[in-house]
Scaffold this motif. Structure first.
Motif, PDB file in Angstrom:
ATOM      1  N   PHE A 179     -10.282  90.627  13.587  1.00  0.00           N
ATOM      2  CA  PHE A 179     -11.328  91.550  13.164  1.00  0.00           C
ATOM      3  C   PHE A 179     -10.851  92.994  13.297  1.00  0.00           C
ATOM      4  CE2 PHE A 179     -13.549  87.721  14.514  1.00  0.00           C
ATOM      5  CZ  PHE A 179     -14.373  87.486  13.430  1.00  0.00           C
ATOM      6  N   GLY A 180     -10.228  93.307  14.440  1.00  0.00           N
ATOM      7  CA  GLY A 180      -9.716  94.658  14.631  1.00  0.00           C
ATOM      8  C   GLY A 180      -8.595  94.977  13.674  1.00  0.00           C
ATOM      9  N   LEU A 181      -7.728  93.987  13.388  1.00  0.00           N
ATOM     10  CA  LEU A 181      -6.637  94.189  12.446  1.00  0.00           C
ATOM     11  C   LEU A 181      -7.161  94.449  11.042  1.00  0.00           C
ATOM     12  CD1 LEU A 181      -3.577  94.164  11.984  1.00  0.00           C
ATOM     13  CD2 LEU A 181      -3.733  91.700  11.595  1.00  0.00           C
ATOM     14  N   LYS A 182      -8.207  93.723  10.664  1.00  0.00           N
ATOM     15  CA  LYS A 182      -8.799  93.924   9.344  1.00  0.00           C
ATOM     16  C   LYS A 182      -9.354  95.330   9.215  1.00  0.00           C
ATOM     17  CE  LYS A 182     -12.417  92.148   6.293  1.00  0.00           C
ATOM     18  NZ  LYS A 182     -13.506  91.144   6.153  1.00  0.00           N
ATOM     19  N   SER A 209     -17.294 106.410   3.443  1.00  0.00           N
ATOM     20  CA  SER A 209     -18.304 107.171   4.162  1.00  0.00           C
ATOM     21  C   SER A 209     -17.955 107.213   5.635  1.00  0.00           C
ATOM     22  CB  SER A 209     -19.691 106.520   4.001  1.00  0.00           C
ATOM     23  OG  SER A 209     -20.058 106.484   2.637  1.00  0.00           O
ATOM     24  N   ARG A 210     -18.088 108.331   6.250  1.00  0.00           N
ATOM     25  CA  ARG A 210     -17.745 108.483   7.662  1.00  0.00           C
ATOM     26  C   ARG A 210     -18.654 107.627   8.537  1.00  0.00           C
ATOM     27  NH1 ARG A 210     -12.709 110.381   8.138  1.00  0.00           N
ATOM     28  NH2 ARG A 210     -12.369 112.095   6.699  1.00  0.00           N
ATOM     29  N   THR A 211     -18.124 107.144   9.623  1.00  0.00           N
ATOM     30  CA  THR A 211     -18.887 106.292  10.515  1.00  0.00           C
ATOM     31  C   THR A 211     -19.938 107.067  11.286  1.00  0.00           C
ATOM     32  OG1 THR A 211     -17.227 106.620  12.232  1.00  0.00           O
ATOM     33  CG2 THR A 211     -16.962 104.718  10.823  1.00  0.00           C
ATOM     34  N   TYR A 245     -16.722  98.008  15.225  1.00  0.00           N
ATOM     35  CA  TYR A 245     -16.842  97.409  13.903  1.00  0.00           C
ATOM     36  C   TYR A 245     -17.829  98.206  13.060  1.00  0.00           C
ATOM     37  CZ  TYR A 245     -18.102  94.096  10.253  1.00  0.00           C
ATOM     38  OH  TYR A 245     -18.349  93.506   9.044  1.00  0.00           O
ATOM     39  N   ALA A 246     -17.427  98.549  11.835  1.00  0.00           N
ATOM     40  CA  ALA A 246     -18.263  99.326  10.917  1.00  0.00           C
ATOM     41  C   ALA A 246     -18.697  98.449   9.748  1.00  0.00           C
ATOM     42  CB  ALA A 246     -17.494 100.543  10.413  1.00  0.00           C
ATOM     43  N   TYR A 269     -19.441 101.660   5.737  1.00  0.00           N
ATOM     44  CA  TYR A 269     -18.595 102.107   6.844  1.00  0.00           C
ATOM     45  C   TYR A 269     -19.381 102.842   7.939  1.00  0.00           C
ATOM     46  CZ  TYR A 269     -14.895 100.925   3.614  1.00  0.00           C
ATOM     47  OH  TYR A 269     -14.085 100.260   2.749  1.00  0.00           O
ATOM     48  N   TYR A 270     -20.672 102.559   8.027  1.00  0.00           N
ATOM     49  CA  TYR A 270     -21.464 103.119   9.115  1.00  0.00           C
ATOM     50  C   TYR A 270     -21.226 102.300  10.371  1.00  0.00           C
ATOM     51  CZ  TYR A 270     -25.415 104.544  11.974  1.00  0.00           C
ATOM     52  OH  TYR A 270     -26.185 104.997  13.002  1.00  0.00           O
ATOM     53  N   ASN A 271     -20.966 102.973  11.479  1.00  0.00           N
ATOM     54  CA  ASN A 271     -20.669 102.300  12.746  1.00  0.00           C
ATOM     55  C   ASN A 271     -21.884 102.398  13.667  1.00  0.00           C
ATOM     56  OD1 ASN A 271     -19.629 101.166  15.031  1.00  0.00           O
ATOM     57  ND2 ASN A 271     -18.141 102.775  15.441  1.00  0.00           N
ATOM     58  N   GLY A 272     -22.760 101.425  13.549  1.00  0.00           N
ATOM     59  CA  GLY A 272     -23.940 101.405  14.407  1.00  0.00           C
ATOM     60  C   GLY A 272     -23.619 100.788  15.751  1.00  0.00           C
ATOM     61  N   LYS A 273     -24.008 101.454  16.807  1.00  0.00           N
ATOM     62  CA  LYS A 273     -23.696 100.961  18.147  1.00  0.00           C
ATOM     63  C   LYS A 273     -24.651  99.870  18.604  1.00  0.00           C
ATOM     64  CE  LYS A 273     -20.292 103.793  18.597  1.00  0.00           C
ATOM     65  NZ  LYS A 273     -18.893 103.281  18.570  1.00  0.00           N
ATOM     66  N   LYS A 274     -25.878  99.872  18.066  1.00  0.00           N
ATOM     67  CA  LYS A 274     -26.872  98.899  18.479  1.00  0.00           C
ATOM     68  C   LYS A 274     -27.238  97.990  17.309  1.00  0.00           C
ATOM     69  CE  LYS A 274     -28.956 101.800  22.073  1.00  0.00           C
ATOM     70  NZ  LYS A 274     -30.216 102.401  22.586  1.00  0.00           N
ATOM     71  N   VAL A 275     -27.423  96.723  17.614  1.00  0.00           N
ATOM     72  CA  VAL A 275     -27.773  95.723  16.606  1.00  0.00           C
ATOM     73  C   VAL A 275     -29.223  95.301  16.837  1.00  0.00           C
ATOM     74  CG1 VAL A 275     -27.246  93.441  15.704  1.00  0.00           C
ATOM     75  CG2 VAL A 275     -25.385  94.945  16.453  1.00  0.00           C
TER      76      VAL A 275
END
Length: 280
Positions: A192-195, A211-213, A262-263, A268-274
């Protein structure tokens, strides 16, 4: 008269024989202890393996300047290239490092830093083994990484398999070892990190919209045509992480567990909470 050229398949056979000798000692130990109370050897298993490997080292490389597998095939290291310090380094690499790794896995399972360090060391060693194996296929010397590091060259007074002509079997053996190394290395990689890293690199190569995270969060909407941003299927237990896209619970949690940064693959939004998606 000593022989300097040793066929690759003979060198690989010696390595496999060394592994089988160690496994044979372990099997004999477990058979001798099978009538003891179950689990009595488990807490001290790394120490027992340390004793077995130390005994093998003492009566093979240290005493005869060759491993048991090499001795079976009439091979040995060149004695003029072996010093006392190299013996210590050989022991530390083949015996000491294995014991430290196994003891850390047994005793420090709850220490995440130690486990991450062990994982990184294993990955580094596997990658080094792969490169060393590729070099060995090309040049025919140093089938084991520690031999290459210490410059230990093999020689022989005679070859027990000098009449070997089955080249297809030889190629099969070489590829079997190579594929086994590749498979083990891939299993330790964070795919996942490699992808994510590859996606970040490709955005500059292909001039794609990115789009920026750190973008502003938006409200997600779900219709009959909505699909998961990861698997592109109908969302199962829909979840969101702050952007306008919907995820399956398994898709988003698996990716977030493997990579905290993970974004969203769409915006490409990087949300910290799910959060669970609730239809209003």
């Amino acid at each position: 008269m000593s022989i300097n050229y040793i066929p690759r398949v003979t060198q690989l056979d010696a390595v496999q024989l060394d592994v089988q000798v160690e496994e044979l000692f372990k099997q004999l130990l477990f058979q001798a202890a099978r009538y003891l109370e179950p689990g009595i050897l488990q807490p001290i298993l790394p120490e027992l393996e340390l004793i077995i490997r130390t005994w093998i080292f003492r009566y093979s490389f240290y005493k005869k300047h060759c491993t048991f597998g090499q001795e079976m095939l009439s091979l040995k290291y060149k004695t003029d290239n072996i010093s006392q310090s190299k013996m210590y380094w050989y022991y530390g690499f083949t015996v000491g490092l294995k014991y430290i790794k196994e003891r850390a896995m047994y005793s420090l399972t709850s220490n995440q830093r130690v486990q991450d360090l062990v994982h990184k060391l294993e990955t580094f060693q596997l990658i080094s083994d792969i490169f060393n194996f590729l070099r060995f296929i090309q040049y025919g010397k140093y089938p084991v990484l520690i031999d290459f590091i210490l410059g230990l060259e093999l020689t022989a007074d005679k070859l027990t398999r000098e009449d070997l002509t089955d080249f297809s079997w030889t190629r099969e053996l070489l590829w079997h070892n190579f594929i086994e190394l590749i498979g083990t290395a891939i299993s330790l990689m964070n795919m996942f990190g490699l992808k994510k890293k590859l996606s970040t690199v490709l955005k500059y190569m292909w001039w794609r919209h990115y789009s920026r995270t750190s973008g502003t969060p938006t409200n997600a909407t779900m219709t009959q045509n909505t699909v998961c941003a990861c698997c592109l299927s109908k969302p199962v237990l829909p979840y969101t992480m702050g952007c306008s896209h919907i995820f399956c619970y398994y898709c988003i949690m698996a990716n977030k567990t493997a990579d905290r940064d993970y974004a969203c693959p769409k915006c490409y939004y990087n949300g910290k909470k799910v959060h669970k998606f609730v239809v209003v």
